[in-house]
Write a protein that holds these residues in place. Structure first.
Motif, PDB file in Angstrom:
ATOM      1  N   GLY A 157       0.786  -1.226   0.000  1.00  0.00           N
ATOM      2  CA  GLY A 157       0.000   0.000   0.000  1.00  0.00           C
ATOM      3  C   GLY A 157       0.819   1.278   0.000  1.00  0.00           C
ATOM      4  O   GLY A 157       0.297   2.351   0.282  1.00  0.00           O
ATOM      5  N   LYS A 158       2.107   1.189  -0.336  1.00  0.00           N
ATOM      6  CA  LYS A 158       2.949   2.386  -0.386  1.00  0.00           C
ATOM      7  C   LYS A 158       2.883   3.083  -1.735  1.00  0.00           C
ATOM      8  O   LYS A 158       3.144   4.273  -1.835  1.00  0.00           O
ATOM      9  CB  LYS A 158       4.389   2.033  -0.040  1.00  0.00           C
ATOM     10  CG  LYS A 158       4.526   1.571   1.397  1.00  0.00           C
ATOM     11  CD  LYS A 158       5.928   1.203   1.746  1.00  0.00           C
ATOM     12  CE  LYS A 158       5.986   0.726   3.194  1.00  0.00           C
ATOM     13  NZ  LYS A 158       7.326   0.361   3.582  1.00  0.00           N
ATOM     14  N   LEU A 159       2.574   2.324  -2.788  1.00  0.00           N
ATOM     15  CA  LEU A 159       2.375   2.881  -4.127  1.00  0.00           C
ATOM     16  C   LEU A 159       1.013   2.426  -4.642  1.00  0.00           C
ATOM     17  O   LEU A 159       0.548   1.339  -4.300  1.00  0.00           O
ATOM     18  CB  LEU A 159       3.450   2.391  -5.107  1.00  0.00           C
ATOM     19  CG  LEU A 159       4.814   3.035  -5.062  1.00  0.00           C
ATOM     20  CD1 LEU A 159       5.735   2.375  -6.075  1.00  0.00           C
ATOM     21  CD2 LEU A 159       4.742   4.523  -5.304  1.00  0.00           C
ATOM     22  N   ALA A 160       0.406   3.252  -5.466  1.00  0.00           N
ATOM     23  CA  ALA A 160      -0.871   2.888  -6.078  1.00  0.00           C
ATOM     24  C   ALA A 160      -0.666   1.720  -7.034  1.00  0.00           C
ATOM     25  O   ALA A 160       0.427   1.547  -7.591  1.00  0.00           O
ATOM     26  CB  ALA A 160      -1.440   4.092  -6.838  1.00  0.00           C
ATOM     27  N   PRO A 161      -1.691   0.918  -7.258  1.00  0.00           N
ATOM     28  CA  PRO A 161      -1.565  -0.182  -8.212  1.00  0.00           C
ATOM     29  C   PRO A 161      -1.237   0.345  -9.610  1.00  0.00           C
ATOM     30  O   PRO A 161      -1.647   1.443  -9.980  1.00  0.00           O
ATOM     31  CB  PRO A 161      -2.948  -0.831  -8.204  1.00  0.00           C
ATOM     32  CG  PRO A 161      -3.608  -0.348  -6.971  1.00  0.00           C
ATOM     33  CD  PRO A 161      -2.998   0.956  -6.630  1.00  0.00           C
ATOM     34  N   ARG A 162      -0.490  -0.444 -10.361  1.00  0.00           N
ATOM     35  CA  ARG A 162      -0.215  -0.097 -11.756  1.00  0.00           C
ATOM     36  C   ARG A 162      -1.467  -0.433 -12.556  1.00  0.00           C
ATOM     37  O   ARG A 162      -1.884  -1.579 -12.603  1.00  0.00           O
ATOM     38  CB  ARG A 162       0.954  -0.918 -12.285  1.00  0.00           C
ATOM     39  CG  ARG A 162       2.296  -0.423 -11.840  1.00  0.00           C
ATOM     40  CD  ARG A 162       3.371  -1.341 -12.357  1.00  0.00           C
ATOM     41  NE  ARG A 162       4.617  -0.612 -12.564  1.00  0.00           N
ATOM     42  CZ  ARG A 162       5.755  -1.204 -12.883  1.00  0.00           C
ATOM     43  NH1 ARG A 162       5.806  -2.507 -13.066  1.00  0.00           N
ATOM     44  NH2 ARG A 162       6.845  -0.489 -13.049  1.00  0.00           N
TER      45      ARG A 162
END
Length: 152
Positions: free
Chosen positions: A51-56
């Motif tokens: 949950g540190k980066l948005a999904p691609r």
């Protein structure tokens, strides 16, 4: 039911030996927006699943819903975007990975502050960040320039 893990929550793995669900794995693969990526696939996968980066996700030319954000770099619309930590601007994961090389400090492409980074905020927190950006832009319109300030 559906994919409730995608509503601002970290993408957690399935029940098979701690491995993520193949459906969730699809959000960790490059979308093809850029021909290459200098980031290690495992590092990106871990950041997305935690949950540190948005999904691609593949972007769209027009917003699919009112809550979609436009990435100011690629100009595609996304349901889930990252937010820069310095100036609270939206940025899609693919563009973030291109702008910020691994283990290098770069300036923010929007405000030019050093040590550029971004984080994924669930929609509720992202809406708060959007309101903060709007309020900051409005207040800067009404503030007198520093040179015009009257000294007592």
């Amino acid at each position: 039911m559906g994919n409730s893990a995608l509503r601002g929550q970290p993408l957690r793995g399935g029940k098979r030996q701690g491995r993520p669900d193949p459906q969730l794995e699809a959000f960790c693969r490059p979308t093809g927006l850029y021909p290459s990526c200098s980031w290690d696939v495992r590092v990106v996968r871990r950041a997305i699943l935690n949950g540190k980066l948005a999904p691609r996700m593949k972007g769209t030319d027009a917003p699919a819903s009112l809550s979609d954000d436009e990435c100011p770099i690629c100009f595609f619309y996304y349901g889930k975007v990252n937010t820069t930590t310095c100036c609270k601007q939206p940025i899609c994961t693919e563009c973030y990975l291109q702008v910020k090389p691994p283990r290098e400090d770069k300036a923010c492409p929007f405000c030019n502050r050093e040590c550029f980074s971004a984080t994924y905020l669930p929609k509720e927190r992202a809406e708060d960040a959007k309101e903060d950006r709007t309020a900051a832009a409005e207040s800067s319109k009404h503030d007198p320039p520093a040179a015009a300030a009257v000294k007592p």
